[in-house]
Write a protein that holds these residues in place. Structure first.
Motif, short mmCIF file in Angstrom:
data_model
loop_
_atom_site.label_atom_id
_atom_site.label_comp_id
_atom_site.label_asym_id
_atom_site.label_seq_id
_atom_site.Cartn_x
_atom_site.Cartn_y
_atom_site.Cartn_z
N ASP A 194 -6.92 -12.99 0.59
CA ASP A 194 -7.92 -13.25 0.05
C ASP A 194 -8.82 -11.97 -0.28
OD1 ASP A 194 -9.19 -12.77 2.26
OD2 ASP A 194 -10.09 -15.14 1.94
N ARG A 195 -8.74 -10.95 -0.19
CA ARG A 195 -9.39 -9.32 -0.31
C ARG A 195 -8.17 -8.47 -1.46
NH1 ARG A 195 -9.09 -6.48 5.24
NH2 ARG A 195 -7.86 -7.68 5.95
N GLU A 196 -8.55 -7.42 -1.70
CA GLU A 196 -8.27 -6.89 -2.15
C GLU A 196 -6.88 -5.91 -1.75
OE1 GLU A 196 -10.86 -3.86 -5.84
OE2 GLU A 196 -10.87 -3.53 -4.24
N ILE A 197 -6.10 -5.97 -3.05
CA ILE A 197 -4.73 -4.89 -1.95
C ILE A 197 -4.30 -3.65 -2.38
CG2 ILE A 197 -1.91 -5.42 -1.71
CD1 ILE A 197 -3.04 -8.28 -1.71
N GLU A 198 -3.85 -3.22 -2.13
CA GLU A 198 -3.38 -1.35 -2.01
C GLU A 198 -2.54 -1.06 -2.91
OE1 GLU A 198 -4.66 1.52 -0.08
OE2 GLU A 198 -2.78 1.91 1.73
N PHE A 202 2.78 6.79 -5.84
CA PHE A 202 3.38 8.21 -5.58
C PHE A 202 4.74 9.09 -6.24
CE2 PHE A 202 2.83 6.70 -2.07
CZ PHE A 202 2.65 7.45 -0.53
N GLY A 203 4.31 10.03 -6.92
CA GLY A 203 5.26 11.16 -7.27
C GLY A 203 5.63 12.12 -6.69
N ASN A 204 7.28 12.39 -7.15
CA ASN A 204 7.89 13.62 -6.36
C ASN A 204 7.73 13.73 -4.58
OD1 ASN A 204 9.85 15.43 -6.03
ND2 ASN A 204 8.06 17.12 -6.77
N GLY A 205 6.91 12.58 -4.20
CA GLY A 205 6.29 12.57 -3.00
C GLY A 205 5.34 13.34 -2.59
N ARG A 206 4.40 13.01 -3.75
CA ARG A 206 2.74 13.36 -3.55
C ARG A 206 1.95 12.23 -3.90
NH1 ARG A 206 -0.04 18.06 -7.72
NH2 ARG A 206 -2.29 17.31 -6.53
N PHE A 207 1.27 11.99 -3.55
CA PHE A 207 0.24 10.88 -3.83
C PHE A 207 -0.69 11.02 -5.14
CE2 PHE A 207 -3.85 8.73 -2.30
CZ PHE A 207 -4.01 7.21 -2.63
N TYR A 208 -1.06 10.44 -5.88
CA TYR A 208 -1.40 10.25 -6.91
C TYR A 208 -2.95 9.15 -7.16
CZ TYR A 208 1.56 13.66 -8.99
OH TYR A 208 1.73 14.85 -8.72
N GLY A 209 -2.77 8.22 -6.68
CA GLY A 209 -4.09 7.20 -6.40
C GLY A 209 -3.04 5.69 -6.27
N ARG A 210 -4.31 4.60 -6.36
CA ARG A 210 -3.45 3.53 -6.15
C ARG A 210 -3.48 2.03 -7.07
NH1 ARG A 210 -7.29 2.88 -1.02
NH2 ARG A 210 -9.59 3.01 -2.10
N PHE A 211 -3.29 1.24 -7.26
CA PHE A 211 -3.62 0.12 -8.13
C PHE A 211 -4.76 -0.17 -6.81
CE2 PHE A 211 -0.32 1.85 -10.88
CZ PHE A 211 -0.91 1.52 -12.30
N MET A 212 -6.24 -1.07 -7.07
CA MET A 212 -6.38 -2.24 -5.97
C MET A 212 -5.75 -3.44 -6.77
SD MET A 212 -7.14 0.14 -3.82
CE MET A 212 -8.46 -2.03 -2.66
N LEU A 213 -5.36 -4.18 -6.07
CA LEU A 213 -4.84 -5.17 -6.51
C LEU A 213 -5.60 -6.59 -6.27
CD1 LEU A 213 -1.52 -5.33 -6.23
CD2 LEU A 213 -2.68 -4.52 -8.04
#
Length: 250
Positions: A194-198, A202-213
């Motif tokens: 019952d709280r935000e989930i990330e 990733f693109g080509n092994g690199r972290f670009y961001g996250r969706f906060m659900l």
């Protein structure tokens, strides 16, 4: 109340009422209608109820059909007693065949729902992949994925955060599972936290961001839906990686 729950409740009610109603309709013709034919008619009713509802409805319909067959069509009439061996065999066969065919009908219905659901998932993934090929900006893909995730996982909201890893929120992992404080969270039994989930991109092994659900309390998205969500996030990561290779985010 969800549409499928309404449908199942109606099917359970029909399982209790329809076999009695059909038996009552046949009753005036009892003298010229063999018990075997009566049992076959009731089996058809059981299958129809199971196909429209679920296994519980099908089983109830089979029991109901056997009970009213005994009550109306075996001697002594209007009593839950059977004296003839042939009638006992017919009643038992009616119950067994009704139970088996109801389970098969319910299983066939479930397969149909799964097939339709799988086709919907495939369509969603294909749509995002096609958009990623034609969109002029990664933000277009991100916005579309946000909408898709909200609908797919029945979320209250969804946003995308570029590059940040602040905090330690629950996480939707690559295999569709959810972890909270690095421990497995039983989604099937407890629903989403019952709280935000990330959901990381990733693109080509690199972290670009996250969706906060932002989950809706009480929702239990199936594993297939969660895997589709992960696939969409990966597509966003790929899109951002391509954009970075061509001079950064557009």
């Amino acid at each position: 109340m969800p549409r499928f729950l309404n449908r199942d409740l109606v099917a359970v009610a029909a399982a209790l009422v329809v076999p009695l109603a059909v038996a009552a309709m046949i009753l005036p013709f009892r003298a010229g209608f063999s018990n075997t034919n009566t049992a076959l008619v009731l089996v058809v009713i059981v299958v129809a109820v199971a196909a429209a509802g679920n296994r519980v409805a099908g089983a109830l319909a089979a029991v109901s059909a056997a009970v009213w067959f005994d009550f109306f069509f075996t001697q002594p009439y209007q009593r839950f007693t059977i004296t003839k061996a042939a009638d006992i065999q017919t009643a038992v066969l009616l119950l067994v065949v009704g139970l088996v065919t109801s389970q098969l009908a319910a299983w066939a219905r479930r397969l149909k729902v799964i097939a339709i659901t799988d086709a919907d998932y495939l369509s969603r993934v294909h749509g995002i992949a096609a958009l990623a090929q034609t969109a002029r900006s990664p933000s277009t893909v991100i916005n579309q994925v946000q909408d898709q995730l909200t609908e797919l996982l029945h979320l209250r909201g969804c946003r995308f955060e570029y590059g940040t890893l602040l905090g330690h929120p629950p996480r939707l992992e690559q295999d569709g599972t959810v972890t909270v404080n690095r421990r497995h969270w039983d989604v099937e039994r407890r629903g989403l936290p019952d709280r935000e989930i990330e959901l990381r991109a990733f693109g080509n092994g690199r972290f670009y961001g996250r969706f906060m659900l932002q989950p809706t309390p009480g929702t239990v998205p199936p594993l297939q839906a969660r895997l589709v969500a992960v696939t969409m996030a990966d597509q966003v990561g790929h899109t951002l990686d391509v954009a970075a290779a061509h001079g950064g985010r557009r």
